[in-house]
Design an enzyme around this catalytic site. Structure first.
Site: not given
Ligand code: F6R
Length: 613
Positions: A2, A27, A75, A99-100, A486, A490, A493, A509, A608
């Protein structure tokens, strides 16, 4: 996550609120809203909310004018993304954005329901506005009612509150970021400085529990203990150095692409302090670093997501160069598990934003176990994580807007390499000659990354072949195993292709069962000691009709064939090779996402700055 923008000014603030929200879009959000106080009508509040983009909200509010208001991008945490759950939430002439997460919202909601308050959303936030209304009935003013409300909230919050009867905005924070902006024509608050760039660069970071009343002519600020604080004395004024160019795309199609291409420059900026030096001083991590490092016998790295991956690379460097044990833990796991504390362990928190709730909590948890040797490796100077740690190293990646982290990651790697050299030197594991060579390698790194960027046209061609794929496997070994992780992160996402990263030796395995002609296998194959082992792993894929995309070094001696595609990185870069290989994988993900037409800078469901658990 948010975003909040609030303003009280001497002219119409609606364009600023909209521009501020646009700047905070990076964000991550799913809905947006604002509440405006209309002076002409003697202070009525009007509210606009949208589950679309900020642009839709701008359309709704385009004919509005007000001199005070609060605005929000949400968000979703409690309650689906919908107009009724979008902020601001209102009750009896008061509006709140938040926000939170309020952890005790169920108990507060029950108490407020019993008092007759009617709820119109599924959010945790709505309890805040009803509680303020409730306490305002007996409090002398709105400021006191907000301060009293905050005392009853458990969890994480940054809030902005406006009331029809008052020409001011009250803000407070605990756990989530919020800063004040001091302007010539008004005063402001926002989740980060980028939202206020068009009106001010004078920034005051609020501390935990601060409550501020923002009005046209000044700001009243009270600390968590209730003492009146002086801005400029108790809370310093910072001049933001953020440039408008940093928050704009320029000629690039996406922020992510711009940020990938900025890497040579931001690596050079992060490494600027080593200049032409042949030797490193531990003081680059803080004045007390020489004393703290001298007594360190191991390292614990705490981080999330991409930052966790940089920690995984650092583990190889630290154990090899410094010869001390290094463990890397996902912050959200570490904070809740029973572990064995070691007061001589250096605890390193890695975070781009410096506000990630889990990383912040994990460092606090480590401290509560008696581990006081803490180092923040961060891209945000005044962030909560930096303030929580005894030592700091600030990467200079500049503002990272694309949700998928790129330049923040490579600058973290550069900083972690400096840490490994420093610890190796203190432990007398590195000779002066080796140290000088490592520093030379670092100095050359921006140029080496620049050369990798020239592979973009060839990577673009590869990307076309992924358009119809649903899964992908990334393989690496040793130092490049975290880079495989990574690369997979990427890709999932931003392209929504399911991807897994594996150490290549682990293939047989289990994951080998997934390999068929529809499963592209991306492999990182630098010419290092593990190359021959890796080649055998690649054979295992090829003999099951898997299609291989190999990022090799110029001298890796891997032969191309119909189902083995090879791209050669311009230079072999020894211990720093992960920095080069990850850039190639960032480009691959970016171009695959471009082919698939996803929202690259704002991928679905992601934020973000993850300021909630
Ligand atoms: C992935 C990404 C996230 C972050 C993670 C930690 O591209 O950006 O995985 O790395 O949320 O964020 P910071 O580094 O801000 O603590």
């Amino acid at each position: 996550m948010c975003g909040i923008v609030a303003a009280v000014a001497d002219s119409n603030i609606v364009p600023l609120l909209i521009e501020g929200l646009t700047r905070l879009e990076y964000r991550g959000y799913d809905s947006a809203g604002l509440a405006l106080r209309d002076d002409a009508s003697g202070g009525a509040l009007s509210r606009f909310r949208s589950i679309g983009r900020v642009a839709d909200l701008a359309e709704q509010a385009k004919n509005q004018s007000a001199t005070s208001g609060i605005a929000h991008t949400r968000w979703a945490t409690h309650g689906i993304p919908s107009e009724r759950n979008a902020h601001p939430h209102m009750s009896d002439g008061i509006a709140v954005v938040h926000n939170g997460i309020i952890e005790n919202y169920v108990a507060l909601r029950e108490m407020l329901l019993a008092q007759g308050y009617v709820f119109s959303s599924d959010t945790d936030t709505e309890v805040i506005v009803h509680l303020i209304v409730h306490l305002a009935k007996t409090a002398p003013d709105l400021f006191t009612a907000v301060a009293q409300t905050c005392k009853q909230l458990e969890g994480i919050y940054a809030i902005a509150v406006i009331r029809a009867a008052d020409n001011c905005v009250i803000v407070s924070r605990h756990g989530a970021p919020l800063l004040l902006g001091l302007g010539d024509h008004g005063n402001y608050a926002a989740s980060d400085a980028s939202a206020l760039l068009s009106v001010t660069r004078k920034i005051v970071y609020l501390e935990e529990g601060d409550v501020a009343e923002i009005s046209l002519h000044g700001i009243r600020l009270v600390g968590a203990e209730g003492a009146l604080l002086k801005i400029g004395v108790d809370r310093p004024i910072h001049i933001s150095t953020l440039s408008a160019a940093e928050v704009e795309k320029g000629d690039y199609a996406h922020f992510m692409q711009k940020e990938i291409f900025e890497q040579p420059e931001v690596l050079a900026a992060t490494l600027e302090m080593i200049g032409g030096a042949q030797s490193l001083s531990p003081n680059i991590f803080g004045a007390t670093a020489p004393d703290i490092f001298a007594d360190v016998n191991s390292v614990l790295i705490l981080a999330c997501g991409t930052s966790f991956h940089s920690g995984l690379v650092a583990r190889y460097w630290i154990e090899q160069l410094a010869g001390i044990p290094c463990t890397v833990e996902i912050a959200s796991e570490y904070r809740y598990r029973v572990s064995v504390p070691n007061p001589r362990q250096l605890v390193v928190a890695i975070s781009q934003s410096g506000e990630t709730a889990d990383t912040l909590a994990s460092i606090k948890f480590a401290k509560s176990l008696g581990m006081e040797k803490t180092l923040a490796l961060c891209n945000a100077p005044e962030s909560a994580i930096v303030r929580e740690c005894a030592l700091r190293f600030l990467t200079r990646a500049g503002k990272e807007i694309g949700v998928a982290s790129t330049k923040a990651f490579t600058t973290q790697l550069a900083a972690l390499f400096l840490l490994a050299i420093t610890l190796g030197k203190i432990g007398r594991r590195i000779s002066a000659k080796d140290e000088a060579e490592y520093l030379n390698d670092l100095r050359h790194l921006p140029l080496a990354v620049q050369k990798v960027l020239t592979l973009e046209p060839a990577i673009k061609i590869w990307a076309q072949r992924f358009a119809d794929k649903h899964h992908a496997l990334f393989l690496g070994r040793g130092l490049h195993y975290p880079i495989a992780l990574e690369g997979a992160l990427k890709l999932k996402e931003i392209s929504y292709i399911h991807a897994e990263g594996y150490p290549a030796g682990e293939l047989k395995h289990g994951p080998l069962a997934l390999v068929d002609e529809d499963m592209p296998v991306i492999s990182i194959a630098p010419n290092d000691a593990l190359l021959s082992k890796l080649k055998s792993n690649l054979e295992e894929v090829a003999s099951r009709s898997g299609e291989l995309y190999v990022f090799a070094d110029a001298d890796s001696a891997i032969t191309e064939s119909a189902r083995v595609h090879v791209l050669r990185l311009p230079e072999h870069y020894g211990l720093l090779s992960p920095v080069l290989h990850v850039v190639a994988l960032q480009l691959l993900s970016y171009h695959i996402a471009l082919v698939k037409g996803t929202d690259i800078d704002k991928p679905r469901n992601l934020a973000k700055s993850v300021t909630v658990e």
